[in-house]
Design an enzyme around this catalytic site. Structure first.
Site, PDB file in Angstrom:
ATOM      1  N   GLU A 141     -47.562  26.209   3.179  1.00  0.00           N
ATOM      2  CA  GLU A 141     -47.085  27.585   3.343  1.00  0.00           C
ATOM      3  C   GLU A 141     -47.866  28.560   2.477  1.00  0.00           C
ATOM      4  O   GLU A 141     -47.805  28.499   1.243  1.00  0.00           O
ATOM      5  CB  GLU A 141     -45.606  27.693   2.983  1.00  0.00           C
ATOM      6  CG  GLU A 141     -45.096  29.101   3.196  1.00  0.00           C
ATOM      7  CD  GLU A 141     -43.719  29.342   2.639  1.00  0.00           C
ATOM      8  OE1 GLU A 141     -43.390  28.788   1.584  1.00  0.00           O
ATOM      9  OE2 GLU A 141     -42.952  30.066   3.283  1.00  0.00           O
ATOM     10  N   GLU A 238     -34.731  32.563   5.301  1.00  0.00           N
ATOM     11  CA  GLU A 238     -35.011  32.501   3.857  1.00  0.00           C
ATOM     12  C   GLU A 238     -34.929  33.901   3.251  1.00  0.00           C
ATOM     13  O   GLU A 238     -35.951  34.516   2.891  1.00  0.00           O
ATOM     14  CB  GLU A 238     -36.396  31.897   3.622  1.00  0.00           C
ATOM     15  CG  GLU A 238     -36.613  31.454   2.179  1.00  0.00           C
ATOM     16  CD  GLU A 238     -37.928  30.774   1.970  1.00  0.00           C
ATOM     17  OE1 GLU A 238     -38.928  31.172   2.597  1.00  0.00           O
ATOM     18  OE2 GLU A 238     -37.973  29.834   1.139  1.00  0.00           O
TER      19      GLU A 238
END
Ligand SMILES: O=C(O)C(=O)[C@H](O)CO
Ligand SMILES: [Mg+2]
Length: 258
Positions: A141, A238
């Site tokens: 990521e 998130e």
């Protein structure tokens, strides 16, 4: 229609961590993700998933000493022993939870440093085959420098170069739309161009990292784009709720699984 995973590290913090599984299921989520399960026994996590009929969408491998500011060890040449131990530990939790994708954090390092790049590639070459044996994807990521100053993987282009160079079928991109907008912008085209690499998606408003229902991006358009692209994975929520988690779920009404 995307399948949303409640992020139990950032959402439902009005409850204890284990009770967040119950609260997320009660709120209509069918999947969850979080940063780290390691404070609890695998069996404790497994029991909450089963009790609530939840799917474990994602979690991170052990990141080193998070409280001391470490943000992963994969790009830190001196920490390979910790990296391999972390892979083994994460696989224990993967077996208990049935997770099919795990995020390996890189750490605080200069992405132009040759030793850091070699360490990162060594970590990928160690972790990916072990996860592949269990049918699990290894996710990388890119994270923006405002939220994580000095983080090694700070560009989507760099991440995709690494994925292409490694040529591993289970090495995928964790496409956090929040980070993409902060780092690069041009989210829709980047999503389209990177789509074959995408193993997981995460969302939050930009710039506040709150519910995906305002500020810079038109998330209903992006959720429809994921459908147009044929995305069959999870969308991790998130974000930091502006107030109480349940008060901020109006955006989710249209997507809640009945
Ligand atoms: O920071 C993020 O966006 C993440 O998803 C990492 O896994 C944790 O910092
Ligand atoms: Mg993220």
């Amino acid at each position: 229609m995307p399948v949303f995973a409640a992020n139990l590290t950032m959402m439902f913090t009005e409850w204890s961590f284990l009770d967040r599984f119950d609260a997320a299921a009660e709120a209509g989520f069918s999947a969850v993700e979080y940063l780290f399960p390691y404070e609890f026994a695998p069996e404790q996590i497994e029991e909450r998933l089963q009790r609530n009929n939840l799917t474990q969408a994602l979690f991170n491998m052990p990141p080193g000493d998070w409280a001391a500011g470490e943000r992963g060890v994969a790009a830190l040449p001196a920490r390979f022993a910790d990296l391999t131990a972390g892979v083994d530990r994460a696989l224990d939790y993967a077996e208990a939870t049935g997770v099919k994708r795990m995020h390996m954090m890189a750490g605080i390092a200069d992405r132009h440093d040759r030793d850091a790049r070699a360490s990162y590639r060594r970590a990928i070459d160690h972790a990916a085959p072990r996860l592949a044996e269990k049918g699990i994807d290894l996710l990388l990521e890119p994270i923006n420098a405002r939220n994580m100053p000095g983080y090694f993987l700070n560009s989507f282009d760099f991440a995709r170069e690494i994925i292409a160079e490694a040529g591993l079928a289970n090495l995928r991109l964790q496409f956090d739309i929040y980070h993409c907008q902060v780092i690069h912008g041009d989210v829709t085209m980047r999503l389209r161009n990177a789509f074959d690499d995408v193993g997981h998606v995460q969302i939050a408003s930009i710039p506040s990292r709150n519910e995906p229902d305002g500020e810079e991006l038109n998330y209903p358009f992006l959720f429809a784009e994921l459908d147009r692209l044929g995305y069959a994975g999870f969308v991790g929520c998130e974000y930091n709720p502006r107030g109480k988690t349940l008060d901020g779920l109006g955006w989710f009404e249209a997507y809640r699984r009945s």
